[in-house]
Design an enzyme around this catalytic site. Structure first.
Site, PDB file in Angstrom:
ATOM      1  N   ASP A 102     156.761  67.802  48.420  1.00 29.16           N
ATOM      2  CA  ASP A 102     156.179  68.730  49.390  1.00 29.16           C
ATOM      3  C   ASP A 102     157.007  70.022  49.479  1.00 29.16           C
ATOM      4  O   ASP A 102     158.188  70.047  49.134  1.00 29.16           O
ATOM      5  CB  ASP A 102     156.143  68.086  50.783  1.00 29.16           C
ATOM      6  CG  ASP A 102     155.218  66.886  50.819  1.00 29.16           C
ATOM      7  OD1 ASP A 102     154.283  66.835  50.000  1.00 29.16           O
ATOM      8  OD2 ASP A 102     155.444  66.003  51.667  1.00 29.16           O
TER       9      ASP A 102
HETATM   10  N1  URA Z   1     156.581  61.587  50.080  1.00 32.35           N
HETATM   11  C1  URA Z   1     156.341  62.596  50.935  1.00 32.35           C
HETATM   12  O1  URA Z   1     155.815  62.394  52.026  1.00 32.35           O
HETATM   13  N2  URA Z   1     156.663  63.832  50.555  1.00 32.35           N
HETATM   14  C2  URA Z   1     157.253  64.119  49.379  1.00 32.35           C
HETATM   15  O2  URA Z   1     157.533  65.279  49.104  1.00 32.35           O
HETATM   16  C3  URA Z   1     157.499  63.061  48.493  1.00 32.35           C
HETATM   17  C4  URA Z   1     157.153  61.790  48.871  1.00 32.35           C
END
Ligand code: URA
Length: 241
Positions: A102
């Protein structure tokens, strides 16, 4: 000579299964002719066109391990003109990230132009461990850790068994640090898993993918994988699929 769907998948364009769908839908041309036959063999002098785009042949394969900082998108190009993970890497090669972190998540991310390895690592059946460190609001108890380990329901489906352990509590700030090891890669999986047990993730970092970690790198820095590491990754994915 190789099978058309394999050549498409190897180029990193898409998975072999999707390549087969594209062929069956009549979206693929070889030397200007639409090909519907899945077994069709092509050589590397044949020109392959998908939806009007000529498939690029990448000869040399490159592999980067990036320590992704916050505030960078995991894509090759962002419609909102935000900085992407590919912008952080100085290369002429057409690389793309393997999987996704993310915008606000930090940590280890692999980028490559090797479609075979990328598809294998992202295959839902693979059991490659990914280790995350999550800082969450509230004090986590043993029961919640057990729930994370056994599987929680996100988007209507249970997550697989996972490893989870509390690394630290902070009663003053009312936060906990949890290490969570999963091998699936569902959308926002870690945040949703904590959400499912009633906790909000404040900070998230991916520390490890299989045997690879961030040792020696600062946020925003990257290095190339060694040939030995690439070989080992291939070995890890071949065990699983
Ligand atoms: N899980 C998440 O919620 N975000 C990420 O960036 C990676 C795994």
């Amino acid at each position: 000579m190789e099978r058309l769907q394999k050549v498409i998948a190897n180029s990193g364009y898409t998975s072999r299964r999707k390549a087969e769908e594209l062929i069956q839908k009549g979206k693929v041309k070889v030397n200007g002719n639409v090909i519907y036959e899945l077994g069709t063999k092509v050589s590397n002098t044949d020109e392959i066109e998908i939806d009007g785009n000529v498939l690029q042949k990448e000869e040399q394969k490159v592999y980067f391990l990036l320590y992704k900082p916050r505030g960078v998108v995991t894509t090759t190009n962002d419609d909102k003109q935000r900085k992407t993970v590919v912008d952080l890497i100085d290369t002429q090669m057409r690389i793309y990230p393997i999987g996704r972190l993310d915008y606000d998540t930090t940590g280890i991310l692999l980028l490559t132009n090797d479609g075979v390895l990328a598809n294998a690592l992202m295959h839902p059946k693979n059991q490659i461990d990914k280790v995350y460190i999550a800082k969450v609001k509230g004090l986590i108890g043993k029961e919640q850790i057990r729930a994370l380990q056994m599987g929680v329901v996100i988007d209507g489906k249970s997550t697989s068994k996972a490893k989870a352990r509390i690394k630290k509590y902070d009663k003053k700030t009312d936060t906990s640090i949890v290490e969570l090891t999963i091998h699936e890669g569902r959308n926002h999986q870690v945040k949703k898993m904590f959400e499912a047990i009633g906790y909000t993730v404040l900070k998230l970092k991916r520390e490890q993918i299989s045997f690879l970690n961030l040792v020696g790198l600062k946020s925003g820095e990257y290095r190339m994988l060694s040939p030995k590491e690439v070989k080992k990754l291939y070995y890890e994915v071949s065990k699983e699929i």
